[in-house]
Design a protein around this motif. Structure first.
Motif, PDB file in Angstrom:
ATOM      1  N   SER A  97      -5.551  -6.297  -7.838  1.00 49.55           N
ATOM      2  CA  SER A  97      -6.030  -6.255  -6.109  1.00 49.55           C
ATOM      3  C   SER A  97      -4.828  -7.417  -5.495  1.00 49.55           C
ATOM      4  CB  SER A  97      -7.291  -6.623  -6.110  1.00 49.55           C
ATOM      5  OG  SER A  97      -8.197  -5.722  -6.577  1.00 49.55           O
ATOM      6  N   TYR A  98      -4.366  -6.888  -4.359  1.00 52.37           N
ATOM      7  CA  TYR A  98      -3.513  -7.977  -3.875  1.00 52.37           C
ATOM      8  C   TYR A  98      -3.627  -7.841  -2.121  1.00 52.37           C
ATOM      9  CZ  TYR A  98      -0.706  -3.523  -2.655  1.00 52.37           C
ATOM     10  OH  TYR A  98      -0.455  -2.475  -2.271  1.00 52.37           O
ATOM     11  N   GLU A  99      -3.502  -8.906  -1.465  1.00 54.26           N
ATOM     12  CA  GLU A  99      -3.789  -8.768  -0.013  1.00 54.26           C
ATOM     13  C   GLU A  99      -2.232  -8.205   0.685  1.00 54.26           C
ATOM     14  OE1 GLU A  99      -4.204 -12.137   3.533  1.00 54.26           O
ATOM     15  OE2 GLU A  99      -4.193 -12.929   1.344  1.00 54.26           O
ATOM     16  N   THR A 100      -2.864  -7.362   1.643  1.00 53.49           N
ATOM     17  CA  THR A 100      -1.830  -6.822   2.497  1.00 53.49           C
ATOM     18  C   THR A 100      -1.576  -7.321   4.014  1.00 53.49           C
ATOM     19  OG1 THR A 100      -3.437  -5.040   3.636  1.00 53.49           O
ATOM     20  CG2 THR A 100      -2.521  -4.533   1.273  1.00 53.49           C
ATOM     21  N   THR A 101      -0.506  -6.971   4.630  1.00 52.65           N
ATOM     22  CA  THR A 101      -0.351  -7.568   5.797  1.00 52.65           C
ATOM     23  C   THR A 101      -1.245  -6.882   6.946  1.00 52.65           C
ATOM     24  OG1 THR A 101       1.396  -5.672   6.025  1.00 52.65           O
ATOM     25  CG2 THR A 101       2.218  -7.903   5.100  1.00 52.65           C
ATOM     26  N   THR A 102      -2.176  -5.968   6.541  1.00 52.53           N
ATOM     27  CA  THR A 102      -2.998  -5.240   7.609  1.00 52.53           C
ATOM     28  C   THR A 102      -4.151  -6.078   7.847  1.00 52.53           C
ATOM     29  OG1 THR A 102      -1.811  -3.178   6.818  1.00 52.53           O
ATOM     30  CG2 THR A 102      -3.940  -3.119   8.264  1.00 52.53           C
ATOM     31  N   ASN A 103      -4.251  -6.925   8.730  1.00 55.09           N
ATOM     32  CA  ASN A 103      -5.516  -7.595   9.083  1.00 55.09           C
ATOM     33  C   ASN A 103      -6.164  -8.420   7.548  1.00 55.09           C
ATOM     34  OD1 ASN A 103      -5.438  -6.663  11.545  1.00 55.09           O
ATOM     35  ND2 ASN A 103      -6.491  -4.839  11.133  1.00 55.09           N
ATOM     36  N   LYS A 104      -5.096  -8.739   6.699  1.00 49.76           N
ATOM     37  CA  LYS A 104      -5.526  -9.626   5.597  1.00 49.76           C
ATOM     38  C   LYS A 104      -6.572  -8.507   4.590  1.00 49.76           C
ATOM     39  CE  LYS A 104      -4.908 -14.086   7.208  1.00 49.76           C
ATOM     40  NZ  LYS A 104      -5.414 -15.532   7.410  1.00 49.76           N
ATOM     41  N   THR A 105      -6.490  -7.253   4.710  1.00 50.65           N
ATOM     42  CA  THR A 105      -7.162  -6.483   3.962  1.00 50.65           C
ATOM     43  C   THR A 105      -6.557  -6.640   2.350  1.00 50.65           C
ATOM     44  OG1 THR A 105      -6.079  -4.495   4.514  1.00 50.65           O
ATOM     45  CG2 THR A 105      -8.095  -5.073   5.680  1.00 50.65           C
ATOM     46  N   TYR A 106      -7.420  -5.860   1.516  1.00 49.98           N
ATOM     47  CA  TYR A 106      -6.930  -5.876   0.173  1.00 49.98           C
ATOM     48  C   TYR A 106      -6.886  -4.439  -0.539  1.00 49.98           C
ATOM     49  CZ  TYR A 106      -7.542 -10.925  -0.478  1.00 49.98           C
ATOM     50  OH  TYR A 106      -7.378 -12.498  -0.456  1.00 49.98           O
ATOM     51  N   LYS A 107      -6.021  -4.486  -1.117  1.00 52.35           N
ATOM     52  CA  LYS A 107      -5.538  -2.832  -1.543  1.00 52.35           C
ATOM     53  C   LYS A 107      -5.645  -2.979  -3.126  1.00 52.35           C
ATOM     54  CE  LYS A 107      -2.840  -0.149   0.491  1.00 52.35           C
ATOM     55  NZ  LYS A 107      -1.561   0.623   0.927  1.00 52.35           N
ATOM     56  N   THR A 108      -5.988  -2.336  -3.949  1.00 53.99           N
ATOM     57  CA  THR A 108      -5.961  -2.093  -5.552  1.00 53.99           C
ATOM     58  C   THR A 108      -4.861  -1.087  -5.914  1.00 53.99           C
ATOM     59  OG1 THR A 108      -8.146  -2.722  -5.370  1.00 53.99           O
ATOM     60  CG2 THR A 108      -7.542  -1.767  -7.477  1.00 53.99           C
ATOM     61  N   VAL A 109      -4.055  -1.305  -6.859  1.00 51.61           N
ATOM     62  CA  VAL A 109      -3.359  -0.503  -7.583  1.00 51.61           C
ATOM     63  C   VAL A 109      -3.831  -0.367  -9.034  1.00 51.61           C
ATOM     64  CG1 VAL A 109      -1.645  -2.365  -8.154  1.00 51.61           C
ATOM     65  CG2 VAL A 109      -0.971  -0.112  -8.176  1.00 51.61           C
ATOM     66  N   THR A 110      -3.663   0.888  -9.651  1.00 51.85           N
ATOM     67  CA  THR A 110      -3.966   0.920 -10.892  1.00 51.85           C
ATOM     68  C   THR A 110      -2.922   1.331 -11.949  1.00 51.85           C
ATOM     69  OG1 THR A 110      -6.496   1.810 -10.271  1.00 51.85           O
ATOM     70  CG2 THR A 110      -5.565   2.513 -12.480  1.00 51.85           C
ATOM     71  N   ILE A 111      -2.566   0.876 -12.969  1.00 50.92           N
ATOM     72  CA  ILE A 111      -1.647   0.866 -13.957  1.00 50.92           C
ATOM     73  C   ILE A 111      -2.230   1.707 -14.897  1.00 50.92           C
ATOM     74  CG2 ILE A 111       0.352   0.137 -15.231  1.00 50.92           C
ATOM     75  CD1 ILE A 111       0.351  -0.249 -12.042  1.00 50.92           C
ATOM     76  N   SER A 112      -1.994   2.990 -15.446  1.00 53.60           N
ATOM     77  CA  SER A 112      -2.792   3.630 -16.303  1.00 53.60           C
ATOM     78  C   SER A 112      -1.608   4.782 -17.144  1.00 53.60           C
ATOM     79  CB  SER A 112      -3.722   4.400 -15.921  1.00 53.60           C
ATOM     80  OG  SER A 112      -3.439   5.442 -14.884  1.00 53.60           O
ATOM     81  N   GLU A 113      -0.808   5.271 -16.387  1.00 49.67           N
ATOM     82  CA  GLU A 113       0.107   6.212 -17.013  1.00 49.67           C
ATOM     83  C   GLU A 113       1.178   5.790 -17.615  1.00 49.67           C
ATOM     84  OE1 GLU A 113       0.578   9.756 -14.872  1.00 49.67           O
ATOM     85  OE2 GLU A 113      -1.408   9.878 -14.404  1.00 49.67           O
ATOM     86  N   PRO A 114       1.605   5.623 -18.750  1.00 46.83           N
ATOM     87  CA  PRO A 114       2.715   4.992 -19.316  1.00 46.83           C
ATOM     88  C   PRO A 114       3.912   5.872 -19.423  1.00 46.83           C
ATOM     89  CG  PRO A 114       1.314   5.575 -21.178  1.00 46.83           C
ATOM     90  CD  PRO A 114       0.613   6.143 -19.942  1.00 46.83           C
TER      91      PRO A 114
END
Length: 459
Positions: A97-114
Motif C-alpha cells: 500500500s502506498y500514498e497517492t497524490t490524489t487527496n492523500k488516498t492510498y492505493k494497493t498493488v499486488t505482486i503475484s505473477e512471476p
C-alpha cells in the motif's frame, strides 16, 4: 546426450528426448542449446531456476530465462560441485500500500505473477557465511530471505522486501518517490538435513506490506548435494490431536442414561482491524463459533482471538478480513457495497483442518448478512447465525463491524440488528395491558349484573 543435458530435470528430459520433440523441434533444440551453454558461476556454483509446471500446459520449460510460461509457483535449485546446496519451491504473493497524490488516498498493488523474475544474489552459504535467496520482480520490487545455521539446525533469519515507488508503472501516482525497505525479523528453527514443508498459508505483515506464502518446500545447507527425504512439517500443517479420554472402572448400572449434550461456552470476543497504509480501513469486533455438521457428530469450535492471526485488504467496492490459526487455514469475510449507499457481508470462505487429518473447505459468495448504510457500523449483541452451507454455519456473539468509511480508527454510529431492537416490545406491552384491562372490566360487569338480578323475586 551431453553432460549438460543430463542435468535437465526429469520431466524436461522426457520432453527433450521424447515424442514431443517431433511436434516442437525448435523448442527442444533451443533447450539443448541453452543447457549446453550454461555458464558456471564463481566457486563452481551452478544456478538453476525454473517455474513449476502449470496444470493444463502442453509444454513447460524449466529454465526461467526462457520466460515462456506464467506460473504462481517459484522453484530455485542452487548447485555446487557436490550437487544441490540450496533448494526452495514455494508460492507467494504480497500487497504493498502506498500514498497517492490524489487527496492523500492510498492505493494497493499486488505482486503475484512471476513473469519477470530474476534471482541475482542468491547463494548457498557455508560454515562461515549464511545462505540467501534473492528474488527480483522487475526493477521495482525485490525480495530476500537469509539463513544461518548451527551444529544441529538452520534458521530462517530475516525476510525483507525493497520497493521503489519511483517506478510509475508499478506504483502509478505515488506521492513519495524513492526506495523503501521493509525487514521482518524471523527466527524459525529447522533441523539440519530436513526439508521444511508448509502447505498452509503463512502471512507476514509489516508496515504497509502483507506477504503471503504457501506450498513451501525448502532446504538450506543441503549435505552431500542430495535433498533429504525427511520432512519437518510446519505447525499449521500438523493435524490437531485430541487427547484420549481417561478410562475409569465403575460398577455397571442397571440402566444406561442417555447423555445430554451440553452447549459449549460462548467464544471470547476478539478485536480485528485492517489498515490501508497508515489508516485503519476495516474494524471488526466479534466472538466466533464455527459449527460443522458434516460429521456424524456435530463439531463446534470456538475461535480464540489470542491465538488467531488476521490480515485483509480494502478497496472502494469490497473489503476482506482473513483469520487463520493452527487449525484454521483461512476464514475469509468479504464485504461489498450495494446500491452505492449500503454494505453487507457478501462472501465467506473457509478451510480448516479436522481431527482426523482431513481438510474441510467451503465457500459461498451469495450471502446477504450484516446490512447497514455506508458511513455507519453494524451491531448485533445477541447470538446470530450465518449459514454458509448446509453443513457449515458461523455463530456470532457481540458483533460489531464496519468495513468501509472508518474515520480516525473508530466505529461510526451503529445500526442494530432486529434481534437487539427492543422498541417493538413497547407496543406489545401496552397492547397486552389494555387487553387485560378490558377483560377485567367485562368480568366485573358480568358479576355486577348477576348480583342485581338476585335482589328481585317473581310475583
Amino acid at each position: 546426450m551431453t553432460g549438460a543435458e543430463a542435468a535437465i530435470p526429469g520431466f524436461l528430459g522426457a520432453v527433450v528426448g521424447g515424442h514431443l520433440c517431433f511436434r516442437f523441434p525448435r523448442v527442444c533444440e533451443g533447450v539443448r542449446w541453452l543447457c549446453r551453454s550454461a555458464r558456471r558461476l564463481p566457486c563452481g556454483i551452478t544456478m538453476r531456476f525454473r517455474l513449476s509446471p502449470v496444470s493444463g500446459s502442453g509444454l513447460v520449460l524449466c529454465c526461467v530465462l526462457l520466460g515462456a510460461v506464467k506460473s504462481y509457483a517459484l522453484e530455485l535449485n542452487l548447485k555446487d560441485l557436490k550437487g544441490t546446496c540450496l533448494f526452495a519451491k514455494w508460492e507467494m504473493n504480497f500487497t504493498i500500500s502506498y500514498e497517492t497524490t490524489t487527496n492523500k488516498t492510498y492505493k494497493t498493488v499486488t505482486i503475484s505473477e512471476p513473469h519477470n523474475v530474476t534471482y541475482n544474489g542468491s547463494s548457498c552459504g557455508d560454515d562461515r557465511s549464511g545462505a540467501k535467496i534473492a528474488v527480483q520482480f522487475g526493477s521495482a520490487v525485490s525480495w530476500n530471505v537469509t539463513f544461518t545455521k548451527d551444529a544441529s539446525h538452520y534458521f530462517i533469519d530475516n525476510i525483507s522486501i525493497s520497493y521503489n515507488t519511483s517506478d510509475n508503472t508499478t506504483f502509478p501516482g505515488a506521492a513519495h518517490k524513492g526506495s523503501v525497505d521493509v525487514i521482518s525479523a524471523q527466527r524459525f528453527k529447522i533441523p539440519l538435513n530436513d526439508i521444511f514443508r508448509c502447505n498452509s498459508l503463512l502471512t507476514v505483515t509489516k508496515d504497509s506490506v502483507v506477504q503471503n506464502y504457501w506450498d513451501v518446500h525448502l532446504q538450506a545447507f543441503v549435505e552431500n548435494g542430495t535433498l533429504s527425504k525427511k520432512e519437518f512439517v510446519c505447525e499449521e500443517d500438523r493435524p490437531v490431536t485430541t487427547a484420549a479420554p481417561s478410562i475409569h472402572t465403575t460398577v455397571p448400572s442397571t440402566t444406561t442414561p442417555t447423555p445430554t449434550p451440553t452447549a459449549p461456552p460462548n467464544p471470547k470476543v476478539g478485536n480485528y482491524s485492517v489498515s490501508n497504509g497508515n489508516a485503519t480501513c476495516l474494524l471488526a469486533t466479534m466472538g466466533l463459533q464455527l459449527n460443522l455438521t458434516e460429521e456424524k457428530a456435530p463439531f463446534i469450535f470456538n475461535i480464540n482471538p489470542s491465538t488467531t492471526n488476521f490480515t485483509g485488504s480494502c478497496h472502494p467496492q469490497t473489503a476482506q478480513l482473513r483469520l487463520n490459526n493452527s487449525q484454521i487455514k483461512y476464514l475469509d469475510f468479504i464485504f461489498a457495497v450495494k446500491s452505492e449507499n449500503r454494505f453487507y457481508l457478501k462472501e465467506v470462505n473457509v478451510s480448516m483442518y479436522m481431527a482426523n487429518g482431513s481438510v474441510f473447505s467451503v465457500a459461498n459468495n451469495n450471502l446477504s448478512f450484516w446490512d447497514a448504510p455506508l458511513g455507519s457500523s453494524y451491531m448485533c449483541n445477541k447470538e446470530q447465525v450465518v449459514t454458509v452451507s448446509r453443513t457449515f454455519q458461523i455463530n456470532t456473539f457481540n458483533l460489531k463491524v464496519q468495513p468501509f468509511n472508518v474515520t480516525k480508527g473508530k466505529y461510526s454510529t451503529a445500526q442494530e440488528c432486529s434481534l437487539d431492537d427492543d422498541t417493538i416490545l413497547i407496543p406489545i406491552i401496552v397492547g397486552a395491558g389494555l387487553s387485560g384491562l378490558i377483560i377485567v372490566i367485562v368480568i366485573a360487569y358480568l358479576i355486577g349484573r348477576r348480583k342485581s338480578y338476585a335482589g328481585y323475586q317473581t310475583l
